[in-house]
Design a protein around this motif. Sequence first.
Motif, mmCIF file in Angstrom:
data_model
loop_
_atom_site.group_PDB
_atom_site.id
_atom_site.type_symbol
_atom_site.label_atom_id
_atom_site.label_comp_id
_atom_site.label_asym_id
_atom_site.label_seq_id
_atom_site.Cartn_x
_atom_site.Cartn_y
_atom_site.Cartn_z
ATOM 1 N N PHE A 1 44.929 48.201 33.509
ATOM 2 C CA PHE A 1 44.451 47.542 34.717
ATOM 3 C C PHE A 1 44.168 48.501 35.870
ATOM 4 C CE2 PHE A 1 46.783 43.487 33.305
ATOM 5 C CZ PHE A 1 45.723 43.190 32.475
ATOM 6 N N PHE A 2 44.873 49.622 35.906
ATOM 7 C CA PHE A 2 44.696 50.522 37.039
ATOM 8 C C PHE A 2 44.069 51.856 36.626
ATOM 9 C CE2 PHE A 2 47.891 47.553 38.452
ATOM 10 C CZ PHE A 2 47.494 47.282 39.739
ATOM 11 N N PRO B 1 40.325 46.910 36.157
ATOM 12 C CA PRO B 1 39.920 45.664 36.805
ATOM 13 C C PRO B 1 40.798 45.281 38.001
ATOM 14 C CG PRO B 1 40.962 45.220 34.717
ATOM 15 C CD PRO B 1 40.777 46.694 34.791
ATOM 16 N N TYR B 2 41.978 45.885 38.124
ATOM 17 C CA TYR B 2 42.869 45.479 39.210
ATOM 18 C C TYR B 2 42.711 46.377 40.442
ATOM 19 C CZ TYR B 2 45.543 41.805 36.951
ATOM 20 O OH TYR B 2 45.927 40.633 36.374
ATOM 21 N N CYS B 3 41.808 47.360 40.384
ATOM 22 C CA CYS B 3 41.651 48.236 41.543
ATOM 23 C C CYS B 3 40.575 47.682 42.456
ATOM 24 C CB CYS B 3 41.266 49.638 41.083
ATOM 25 S SG CYS B 3 42.635 50.493 40.344
#
Lengths: 283, 142, 360, 143
Positions: free
Chosen positions: B85-86, B111-113
């Motif tokens: 994710f990061f 996708p989480y940044c």
Amino acid sequence: MTETAVLILCGLIAGPVVGGLVSGLDRILTARMQSRIGPPLLQPFFDVVKLLAKEPLVVNVWQAFCAYCYIAAASIALVLFFLQSDLLLIFFVQAVGAVFLVVGALSSTSPYSQIGAHRELLQILSYEPLLVLVVVGFYLETGSFKLTDIYAWPHPMLLKLPFLFIVLGYALTIKLRKSPFDLSTCHHAHQELVKGLLTDYSGPFLALTEIGHWFEVVLMLGVCTLFWATSWIGMAVLLAVTYFLEVLVDNVTSRMNWRWMLSYVWGVGLTLSLVNLIWLHQG
Amino acid sequence: MREEIMAVSAEALVGEVAKLKVLGYRLVTLSCTELDASNLDILYHFDKDLGLKHLRLTAPKAAAVPSISPVYFAALLVENEIQDFFGLRFEGLVVDYRGTLYLEEEALKTPYCRFSLRSADQREGPAAALDAETNHPNAEKF
Amino acid sequence: MRKTVIPFGPQHPVLPEPIHLKLTVEDERIIEAIPNLGYVHRGLERLADIRDFHQMIQVVERVCGICSVIHALCYCQGIEEIMGVEVPPRARYLRVMWSELHRIQSHLLWLGLFADSFGFESLFMQFWRVREKIMDISEATTGNRVIVSVNVIGGVRRNPDPEQIRWVLAQIDWVEAELQRLEDTMLEDYTVKKRTVGKGVLTRQQAYELGAVGPVLRGSGVAQDARQTGYAAYGELHFEPVVETDGDCYARNKVRFRETLASIDLIRRAIHRLPDGEVRTKIKGIKPPQGETVNRVEQPRGELLYYLKGSGQKTLDRVRIRTPTFANIPPLLVMLPGHFLSDVPVVTLSIDPCISCTER
Amino acid sequence: MFRMTPNIVRNLVVRKSTRMYPVEVREPFAQVRGELFNDIERCIFCGTCEVKCPSQCIQVDKKACIWTCDPFACVFCGVCVDTCPAKSLYQKTKYRSPTGERIIISQQGQPRKKDKAKDRAGESGTPKGSGEEKADPGGDPAT
């Protein structure tokens, strides 16, 4: 000659009709035991008709062939039973059908189907010796393997072969695919092998295996009637009680594994048969 | 936060974690938060007799962080998750999914940044090839 | 037999949710199990960027349907801690009541599924029949059956009247009686024991080091339960964790069964001591949360952890959810090898896998 | 081995737990949060529900006085009902019955004026006498 034709026809019709009704009753009774309303009596027929109406899709041609062979063998076994044939012959034909089902499952590459087939072989391995011992019991009592002679015997067989009846019960539970022996495949496809043996059969071919199963159920119930062949009422009561107990056992046990099945069925089954046979021999 | 937070550096991380393990602490989980365009904040939560203890590591996105999964096997899932994710690399993971635990191969990384989103074709570049080479040998199995 | 790789899941009838296990088997014996996740990943943590911190309550409830109250409770407690909001005592007791109702329904659901995993369909039906009563209580007291949306920051949204409370007590008595009828089968039946005793053994040491939580940890003899920290009103209810020492599937089964009965007891005690008064503190005029916190509560499946970080805006900077199943997957990977394929459903279900939780 | 038997036998004699669902429906509880409705005559089109809704299923057009709701996106949390200042939103105790078509509820109201105009126009076509609600089959999922 016409009598033979009628009997053959009876066998061919009785298989699907009686088998389907028994299966419907089974489902209602199971539902009641679980405090549910359950499906209508004719639900198994609806299911099979729906399957038959589906587009045939096969993994390979072998499997389709095996499905036809299975239903053929199962129906021939039941017809032979109606023709009052030789018990050994009937069980032999029935075993051929069972093996074809396994071969069909082995012909696909799905691991579920493969493992299901292996387990089914183990199940056949556990119940076939028991069935042979039951037949031997009949022979020791009546002196014949012919069904005509067994049905003509004047005394109820159950009084002489009580342990063998229990042994037949084990075989019946395995054959009906009920807990604790619903290892290779079970009725609700809710086990670790999905539908096990039947995973890769689909549509009309799955319907064929289901109808074949009904033939086998009727055949096994027919063998049960041999234990009280002297009166119709006795037969009916015996069948009702036996089937009720089968459903009850299905509902009060969990599924076991094949190691337990082999040791338990052989251990207890063979012991009970031997005790009964020795007793017959002495008496 | 009510509990004690101790800042650690990437070099001292594995040593500190091993010390906590000797003291009888249990790994609860890791929490990763994006601080700005180039830094991530990782909290290591530990627990002993219902008391929590946290280690805080500020990790630049570009550099790899040493994995604590050889010390605590339980860290493998969460470290793989952060990797997905990061986009942060963990070095020495016991089971390395190489960013495919949750994501498919073709999915965009990180996708989480909020601040940066590396595009898929950027990943195909020489940096990605280098990444693949330096991966853990275990990775071949999956 | 040569080695076969069996794709167990993601769509498998035994598993209620999509987890994919790649099982390498040799003669039906498991050699290796590799999980694969991501089939139901919804990125709910990222939703914190666009939903404000009030709306996140409904979002976190949807992390897991079965334990929605407890997710919302953990989230609300975290925000309350950052914002310094005091919750009225009646609300704290009601939160305990609804949490325990949820624990009961989750455990009953699990007990049913567990029975189904070893092919005991009728037992499955019985547990789910009893569970239906708990769903009715939920529906009558909160307005919804599963995702009840009853927690808010500063308290709860519903205030049951005395008549409703009496009705709840009566329903709970019925549930207890029904459960006692099933206890003998679930814990003593020969076939059930044969399928669960000695399966998936996790020693005390292993369970602790692998970070197991909830009944998996307590089934291995570690008396750890986040309720011991005394959040909500648990501190005033003399809570004792349920512990078994064998560490196998049977022990976990027993822990869950006993916890269900213990939860019934807790509800009775909570209702008995239920104070009067307000159920919701008004938080109008207080600034949006600024700061960070870690909050832990006990879900039916184990300890749940929320890490919340806010910077005084309406949306939070980070909502990090560590669900219990996430912590229980590493122990599962250690438990599976060496077992037969027929034990895979039993062992897998013994951690009560909630994959939607895990993937958020 | 047969410890389940008493339960099974008991189930054979006591009442069944299931019911023939669509035919036979249990009475709903009094406080159930069911289907969402808007009493459009009381609605002041303030837009609070649109802002508060966690699933963003409500749209309020303040100028044209149109209240739109996607019932398939609604999660029945009741936050809009709790926060509605005009108390025009309410939930019935019955759930929405299943349907094969996607619908969008769109209601046209009157701007709040001193004199109450009795007649209201439907948004487009199918003017229902009561002006209660209008369903557009296959309507654009505007959310």
